[in-house]
Design a protein around this motif. Structure first.
Motif, PDB file in Angstrom:
ATOM      1  N   ASN A  28       0.819  -1.060  -0.066  1.00 37.81           N
ATOM      2  CA  ASN A  28       0.018  -0.080  -0.017  1.00 37.81           C
ATOM      3  C   ASN A  28       0.757   1.296   0.146  1.00 37.81           C
ATOM      4  N   ALA A  29       2.226   1.167  -0.420  1.00 38.13           N
ATOM      5  CA  ALA A  29       2.965   2.487  -0.362  1.00 38.13           C
ATOM      6  C   ALA A  29       2.462   3.464  -1.304  1.00 38.13           C
ATOM      7  N   GLU A  30       1.708   3.066  -2.378  1.00 39.70           N
ATOM      8  CA  GLU A  30       1.169   3.926  -3.279  1.00 39.70           C
ATOM      9  C   GLU A  30      -0.131   4.196  -2.993  1.00 39.70           C
ATOM     10  N   THR A  31      -0.713   3.794  -2.038  1.00 38.15           N
ATOM     11  CA  THR A  31      -2.338   4.014  -1.831  1.00 38.15           C
ATOM     12  C   THR A  31      -2.378   5.489  -1.109  1.00 38.15           C
ATOM     13  N   VAL A 239       4.476   5.618   4.154  1.00 44.87           N
ATOM     14  CA  VAL A 239       5.264   4.137   4.245  1.00 44.87           C
ATOM     15  C   VAL A 239       6.531   4.799   3.532  1.00 44.87           C
ATOM     16  N   ASP A 240       7.731   4.385   4.292  1.00 46.25           N
ATOM     17  CA  ASP A 240       9.124   4.460   3.821  1.00 46.25           C
ATOM     18  C   ASP A 240       9.559   3.222   3.467  1.00 46.25           C
ATOM     19  N   ILE A 241       9.697   2.892   2.167  1.00 46.32           N
ATOM     20  CA  ILE A 241       9.967   1.773   1.588  1.00 46.32           C
ATOM     21  C   ILE A 241      11.430   1.158   1.886  1.00 46.32           C
ATOM     22  N   GLY A 242      12.453   2.322   2.037  1.00 48.17           N
ATOM     23  CA  GLY A 242      13.587   1.886   2.610  1.00 48.17           C
ATOM     24  C   GLY A 242      13.533   1.472   4.131  1.00 48.17           C
ATOM     25  N   GLN A 243      12.829   2.089   4.910  1.00 51.34           N
ATOM     26  CA  GLN A 243      12.559   1.544   6.198  1.00 51.34           C
ATOM     27  C   GLN A 243      11.688   0.025   6.317  1.00 51.34           C
TER      28      GLN A 243
END
Length: 276
Positions: A28-31, A239-243
């Motif tokens: 859901n990073a792009e939601t 949401v931080d994808i790296g984290q």
């Protein structure tokens, strides 16, 4: 099965739940409007094994008294992080975004044939045909409610929508009629009490309706001055994808460690059983 195996098996089940949670965040990073969730861990009930029958026998001891053994760990809480996401300009009149944390739109959702009020920060709205009238709804088709918990409907096709002030929409119909609507908005006081009811939907857990005034407040009357809503933009997820990838690798390492613990325990039991 010895204690090492019990602790490892119990912990493995909880680590897999954490991996599922991380995967849900990444998916859901792009939601728009999605809020990430984090898992907190706690030990299961531990057993205290004392070396002596009384503490008086260990006066002067420098190391901790006894041995504490836990049968593993469990997820004690999955908390929603309400940190504000970045804003993306779309220029679309039906896209709205909150610029303050813990403010949510009210929507109506059918669950098991029963209408329920849920809350969302996904401001990607649309006007859909609902038979003999038109209705303001979310991207997923859930009706948007006004400050009186009534579905926002239009008697005819809408040509234009403007936000004349935060939380107040002005709709111009095809016949030139102008209508004003007050969006239903709440402010969360205790977001940790909310449960995830969908990708971007949250709601009260079952059995807590009597305490809802302590958990959130409806922004009505003078409270509507606190609404911070912007038109033509969408709030991205926080949401931080790296984290998330870092947390995923740490969880995978923990799973490997617990799996190796089971292997070592099995090998030790094999050695003991092989002693003649």
């Amino acid at each position: 099965m010895n204690r090492t195996m019990v602790a490892a098996v119990n912990t493995l089940g909880q680590l897999h739940k954490q991996v599922d949670l991380i995967g849900h965040n990444i998916a859901n990073a792009e939601t728009a409007g999605y809020k990430k969730r984090e898992a907190s861990f706690a030990d299961l009930m531990a057993q205290q094994i004392n070396n002596y029958s009384s503490a008086g026998s260990e006066i002067g001891r420098q190391s901790p008294l006894g041995i504490r053994q836990s049968p593993g760990m469990m997820i004690s809480q999955t908390a929603m992080l309400s940190k504000q996401g970045s804003l993306k300009t779309t220029g679309r009149s039906l896209d709205v975004a909150f610029t303050k944390e813990n403010q949510y739109l009210k929507v109506r959702v059918q669950e098991g044939g029963v209408p329920q009020i849920r809350f969302t920060r996904n401001g990607e709205l649309d006007i859909v045909n609902a038979g003999d009238q038109w209705m303001l709804a979310t991207k997923d088709g859930h009706p948007v409610l006004d400050e009186n918990n009534q579905v926002i409907t239009f008697s005819g096709k809408v040509d234009d929508v403007k936000m004349i002030q935060p939380g107040t929409l002005e709709a111009t119909l095809g016949n030139g009629e102008i209508l004003t609507y007050q969006l239903g908005v709440i402010a969360l006081n205790k977001p940790q009490f909310m449960e995830q009811k969908g990708e971007t939907l949250i709601g009260l857990p079952d059995g807590t309706n009597n305490n809802q005034n302590l958990i959130y407040v409806d922004l009505t009357g003078a409270g509507r001055q606190e609404i911070s809503l912007q038109q033509g933009v969408l709030e991205a997820s926080n949401v931080d994808i790296g984290q998330e990838m870092t947390d995923l690798m740490a969880a995978q390492r923990s799973i490997q460690f617990q799996s190796r613990s089971i292997t070592f325990a099995d090998q030790m039991m094999g050695l003991i059983n092989g002693i003649r």
